[in-house]
Scaffold this active site. Structure first.
Site, mmCIF file in Angstrom:
data_model
loop_
_atom_site.group_PDB
_atom_site.id
_atom_site.type_symbol
_atom_site.label_atom_id
_atom_site.label_comp_id
_atom_site.label_asym_id
_atom_site.label_seq_id
_atom_site.Cartn_x
_atom_site.Cartn_y
_atom_site.Cartn_z
ATOM 1 C CG ASN A 129 41.889 33.240 31.236
ATOM 2 O OD1 ASN A 129 41.266 34.285 31.404
ATOM 3 N ND2 ASN A 129 42.959 32.927 31.981
ATOM 4 C CB THR A 165 44.255 39.550 37.388
ATOM 5 O OG1 THR A 165 44.499 40.498 36.333
ATOM 6 C CG2 THR A 165 42.781 39.142 37.393
ATOM 7 C CG ASP A 224 53.869 30.446 23.003
ATOM 8 O OD1 ASP A 224 52.784 31.035 22.783
ATOM 9 O OD2 ASP A 224 54.970 30.915 22.674
ATOM 10 C CB VAL A 225 47.803 29.810 23.353
ATOM 11 C CG1 VAL A 225 47.445 29.046 24.613
ATOM 12 C CG2 VAL A 225 47.961 31.305 23.630
ATOM 13 C CE LYS A 231 41.852 40.051 25.751
ATOM 14 N NZ LYS A 231 41.798 38.620 26.116
ATOM 15 C CE1 TYR A 253 44.238 42.635 26.829
ATOM 16 C CE2 TYR A 253 42.595 44.381 27.002
ATOM 17 C CZ TYR A 253 43.085 43.143 27.398
ATOM 18 O OH TYR A 253 42.400 42.419 28.351
#
Length: 256
Positions: free
Chosen positions: A91, A191, A64-65, A160, A156
């Site tokens: 990523n 994706t 879990d980053v 980013k 989001y």
């Protein structure tokens, strides 16, 4: 074609989508890969499929980053499994189709934690292992939502946009160490996450036709393999004098 030099690579969020496509590409070219993800079944299945054994193989590590202990363990285990580290691809990411006011504090913190804090943590703990390595590189997978605003994507877009600025700052921090740091900014990509985002819309079919196809000058969304090839270019010696760059892979969307 197998590359002449084999590199040791970590890909976070590597179990599916762009990360999985990149893992396939790198293994095909003879590089060692550690896939880091929370999707244990998909990640281990891909690692097994890519014939993971030995220094030129592929391995799966749960991470879990957003959690520092997990990230430290990922880096430690990756170095042990591959015998070192040359390239890092940040990523891992999630999306949330909500406006500023509709986003809860919990949702904001979770998304920023994974998308932005995760990239910082992985870079922070990977950099000591990248120092002194010929061709060492980091690529952050940002988004065109970090370059332009989108309604109902508040967290989001913020994550980013932050990732793009992190890329530039990190590139300056480690340039003297010979480490290159760049970012890709994909547009809408086919994706599981991209398809899930379309599915969250009030009228998914209309959204895909009007937003995806008509608003992208090339008239379609990207395939994961197209983004993976661009990431590979930035990792490779073909981009040996490229650092601090943000390369759009969005079919011309932000050029409009």
């Amino acid at each position: 074609m197998v590359d002449k030099v084999s590199h040791k690579v970590i890909i976070t969020g590597g179990a599916m989508g762009i990360g999985a496509s990149l893992a396939r590409l790198l293994v095909e070219k003879g590089h060692s890969v550690v896939i880091g993800d929370i999707a244990d079944e998909a990640g281990q299945k891909l690692a097994n499929e890519l014939s993971c054994a030995g220094s030129s193989g592929c391995f799966y590590v749960h991470v879990d980053v957003s959690q520092p202990p997990d990230v430290k363990d990922l880096i430690k285990r990756a170095v042990e499994l591959m015998g070192g580290l040359d390239w890092l691809v940040n990523n891992a990411g999630i999306a949330l189709a909500k406006s500023v006011t509709d986003t809860s504090e919990e949702e904001w913190n979770r998304l920023i934690g994974i998308n932005l804090t995760g990239a910082w943590l992985c870079s922070k703990y990977a950099i000591p292992h990248l120092k002194g390595k010929k061709g060492a590189a980091i690529v952050n997978v940002a988004s065109n939502a970090g370059l332009v605003g989108f309604a109902n994507l508040a967290a989001y877009c913020a994550s980013k946009g932050g990732m793009i600025q992190l890329t530039k700052a990190c590139a300056l921090d480690v340039a003297a160490e010979g480490i290159r740091v760049n970012a890709v900014a994909p547009g809408h990509t086919r994706t599981p996450m991209g398809d899930g985002f379309i599915g969250q819309q009030a009228n998914p079919k209309e959204f895909e036709t009007e937003f995806i196809n008509k608003s992208h000058p090339l008239g379609r969304m990207a395939e994961a393999s197209e983004v993976a090839e661009t990431i590979y270019f930035l990792l490779s010696e073909n981009a040996s004098f490229v650092t601090g760059a943000v390369l759009s892979v969005d079919g011309g969307y932000v050029t409009r």
